[in-house]
Design a protein around this motif. Sequence first.
Motif, PDB file in Angstrom:
ATOM      1  N   GLU A  39       0.815  -1.222   0.000  1.00 53.69           N
ATOM      2  CA  GLU A  39       0.000   0.000   0.000  1.00 53.69           C
ATOM      3  C   GLU A  39       0.845   1.266   0.000  1.00 53.69           C
ATOM      4  O   GLU A  39       0.318   2.372  -0.119  1.00 53.69           O
ATOM      5  N   GLY A  40       2.168   1.103   0.158  1.00 52.02           N
ATOM      6  CA  GLY A  40       3.045   2.268   0.136  1.00 52.02           C
ATOM      7  C   GLY A  40       3.329   2.867   1.497  1.00 52.02           C
ATOM      8  O   GLY A  40       3.865   3.980   1.588  1.00 52.02           O
ATOM      9  N   LYS A  41       3.030   2.156   2.572  1.00 51.47           N
ATOM     10  CA  LYS A  41       3.233   2.686   3.920  1.00 51.47           C
ATOM     11  C   LYS A  41       4.614   2.323   4.454  1.00 51.47           C
ATOM     12  O   LYS A  41       5.186   1.277   4.105  1.00 51.47           O
ATOM     13  N   ASP A  42       5.133   3.167   5.350  1.00 53.15           N
ATOM     14  CA  ASP A  42       6.343   2.840   6.106  1.00 53.15           C
ATOM     15  C   ASP A  42       5.958   1.886   7.229  1.00 53.15           C
ATOM     16  O   ASP A  42       4.868   2.004   7.803  1.00 53.15           O
ATOM     17  N   ILE A  43       6.860   0.966   7.555  1.00 53.33           N
ATOM     18  CA  ILE A  43       6.571   0.026   8.637  1.00 53.33           C
ATOM     19  C   ILE A  43       7.766  -0.099   9.576  1.00 53.33           C
ATOM     20  O   ILE A  43       8.920   0.103   9.190  1.00 53.33           O
ATOM     21  N   ALA A 173      18.622   9.686   0.099  1.00 45.82           N
ATOM     22  CA  ALA A 173      17.496   9.045  -0.573  1.00 45.82           C
ATOM     23  C   ALA A 173      16.338  10.034  -0.704  1.00 45.82           C
ATOM     24  O   ALA A 173      16.210  10.962   0.099  1.00 45.82           O
ATOM     25  N   PRO A 174      15.480   9.863  -1.716  1.00 48.86           N
ATOM     26  CA  PRO A 174      14.323  10.765  -1.874  1.00 48.86           C
ATOM     27  C   PRO A 174      13.438  10.758  -0.640  1.00 48.86           C
ATOM     28  O   PRO A 174      13.245   9.721  -0.001  1.00 48.86           O
ATOM     29  N   LYS A 175      12.884  11.897  -0.295  1.00 49.50           N
ATOM     30  CA  LYS A 175      12.052  12.010   0.899  1.00 49.50           C
ATOM     31  C   LYS A 175      10.722  11.280   0.754  1.00 49.50           C
ATOM     32  O   LYS A 175      10.108  10.891   1.753  1.00 49.50           O
ATOM     33  N   ASP A 176      10.277  11.083  -0.500  1.00 52.44           N
ATOM     34  CA  ASP A 176       8.992  10.427  -0.690  1.00 52.44           C
ATOM     35  C   ASP A 176       9.106   8.903  -0.822  1.00 52.44           C
ATOM     36  O   ASP A 176       8.157   8.234  -1.226  1.00 52.44           O
ATOM     37  N   ARG A 177      10.280   8.363  -0.495  1.00 47.58           N
ATOM     38  CA  ARG A 177      10.456   6.914  -0.551  1.00 47.58           C
ATOM     39  C   ARG A 177       9.681   6.241   0.591  1.00 47.58           C
ATOM     40  O   ARG A 177       9.277   6.886   1.564  1.00 47.58           O
ATOM     41  N   GLN A 178       9.536   4.915   0.489  1.00 49.25           N
ATOM     42  CA  GLN A 178       9.052   4.109   1.615  1.00 49.25           C
ATOM     43  C   GLN A 178      10.256   3.635   2.423  1.00 49.25           C
ATOM     44  O   GLN A 178      11.341   3.424   1.858  1.00 49.25           O
ATOM     45  N   THR A 179      10.056   3.416   3.712  1.00 51.27           N
ATOM     46  CA  THR A 179      11.127   2.875   4.555  1.00 51.27           C
ATOM     47  C   THR A 179      10.558   1.793   5.460  1.00 51.27           C
ATOM     48  O   THR A 179       9.495   1.984   6.062  1.00 51.27           O
ATOM     49  N   ALA A 180      11.273   0.685   5.535  1.00 52.34           N
ATOM     50  CA  ALA A 180      10.905  -0.405   6.445  1.00 52.34           C
ATOM     51  C   ALA A 180      12.057  -0.648   7.402  1.00 52.34           C
ATOM     52  O   ALA A 180      13.205  -0.829   6.966  1.00 52.34           O
ATOM     53  N   CYS A 181      11.786  -0.602   8.678  1.00 54.30           N
ATOM     54  CA  CYS A 181      12.802  -0.842   9.701  1.00 54.30           C
ATOM     55  C   CYS A 181      12.433  -2.110  10.447  1.00 54.30           C
ATOM     56  O   CYS A 181      11.377  -2.190  11.079  1.00 54.30           O
ATOM     57  N   LEU A 182      13.300  -3.128  10.359  1.00 52.12           N
ATOM     58  CA  LEU A 182      13.041  -4.397  11.030  1.00 52.12           C
ATOM     59  C   LEU A 182      14.115  -4.641  12.072  1.00 52.12           C
ATOM     60  O   LEU A 182      15.310  -4.538  11.782  1.00 52.12           O
ATOM     61  N   SER A 183      13.682  -4.958  13.273  1.00 52.67           N
ATOM     62  CA  SER A 183      14.617  -5.081  14.385  1.00 52.67           C
ATOM     63  C   SER A 183      14.031  -6.000  15.442  1.00 52.67           C
ATOM     64  O   SER A 183      12.811  -6.017  15.657  1.00 52.67           O
ATOM     65  N   ALA A 184      14.885  -6.767  16.079  1.00 53.01           N
ATOM     66  CA  ALA A 184      14.406  -7.658  17.145  1.00 53.01           C
ATOM     67  C   ALA A 184      14.141  -6.877  18.423  1.00 53.01           C
ATOM     68  O   ALA A 184      13.221  -7.184  19.176  1.00 53.01           O
ATOM     69  N   THR A 185      14.955  -5.843  18.654  1.00 57.18           N
ATOM     70  CA  THR A 185      14.769  -4.994  19.831  1.00 57.18           C
ATOM     71  C   THR A 185      14.695  -3.543  19.373  1.00 57.18           C
ATOM     72  O   THR A 185      15.048  -3.214  18.239  1.00 57.18           O
TER      73      THR A 185
END
Length: 486
Positions: A39-43, A173-185
């Motif tokens: 859907e284009g959302k950051d997570i 990176a472009p400001k309108d990009r999507q970003t996904a941050c995955l982390s255990a903690t």
Amino acid sequence: MTTTFKELGLSEACLEQLEALGFTKPTQIQQEAIPFLLEGKDIVGQSQTGTGKTAAFSLPALDLVDPKDKSVQVLILTPTRELAQQVAQAIEDFSENRKIYSLTVYGGQSIERQIRSLRRGVQIVVGTPGRVIDLLERKDLKLDNLRLAVLDEADEMLSMGFIDDIKTILRQAPKDRQTACLSATMPREIRDLIDRFLQSPVTLTVKQTQAAPKRIDQHVYMVPRGWQKIKALQPILEIEEPESALIFVRTKRTASELTSKLLEAGHSVDEYHGNLSQVQRERLVKRFRDGQVKLVVATDIAARGLDVQDLSHVINYDLPDNAETYIHRIGRTGRAGKTGTAIALVQPADRRFLKQIERRLRQKLETAKIPNRAQVEAKRFAKLQTTIKETLAGERMASFLPLVRELSDDYDAQAIAAAALQMVYDKDCPNWMKGNWEVPEAGIEKPILKKKGNRSSRKDRYSNSKSSPKDKSRGGKLRSEVIIEQ
């Protein structure tokens, strides 16, 4: 109702490849992350090792890429070259039926070759922060058309000191990009990074009713006071006989020292840490996966690249700094519905931390006794008996019968057999078993707090000395002291 990959909104090309690979049911993190990314959302995704995080961002990344556009559209950052290779391999597997090109970039590889691949055109780049920075500074990696940035194992990148590099990369990176941050903690620095660089992210947390799977059999061995941990580990290895094991230590130095001692004891073992070259790492991973090496002594950061199936044991030679890392470690065994064994060597000073781990696991860990000499010898005798039976069934035994007949003129047949067995047993017996290593009967002694007595006893203590406590004290007053006897 069971969710399928088709219900998540993935493309037909993606679904066909998943079916070909045998993927049938998405994991929880995949069910939650994939629709939001499409859907284009950051997570922000928080889940433990082995929950399917790689597919959770790789599958939607492939669907977001425009195959006709040869510029970099997806950038995936990982803490280690080994993890970068694993992610790149997953992307290659998932995109086999599509003309999407990916490139893995990290130190230790020819940067000129990576530059040539970038100039030919790739849509997905997977790499470590340091090499990505190098390519950006050379102007060979351009992020002008970047659609999605993924921070995989963000907490590990923080612990390795890459946080400033990540910020530098995201600024380009472009400001309108999507970003996904995955982390255990989620340490404070990672939360600050999320607040600064992600746009209204959806937070996804995979909760587990029990942090450690039931299929992992956990044992805690209390190391007697005054013992070195290697002294406790050796009889444990004799009894456990792991088919393949990761032994976790804190430092590279400990990894090297422990590996040397285990080699001396006759174990199939190698070390795995940050001082190894890329060629050495790849060679060791292959030998470990092929079963040529049974034990690998590794530090936490290096072990991120050791993804070995059917790992029978995880051994915490040194306990980690936090309970979450402990769960990550033991989660490497007991996968795919199989059972595994997790072992921890605990010293008296570790008891409080052990309680923290038990609270996090929501279970009481079983405390086991270090095997004694009788148990180890019984195990070795049983193995020797099996070998004898196999030899008796063989054909080469006949060539030794004339020697037995000759010795029988002077010795009893049972004595000859016993002497031969002793020779075999002594030859295979490691040096550590020949010394004094018996486990104390009383187990681990608790610290004894003993308060010293009155002035007269203190005076007697210094009766043969030229100086007294009064001489060494400005006020001349005697102070009571607490001494911990070990």
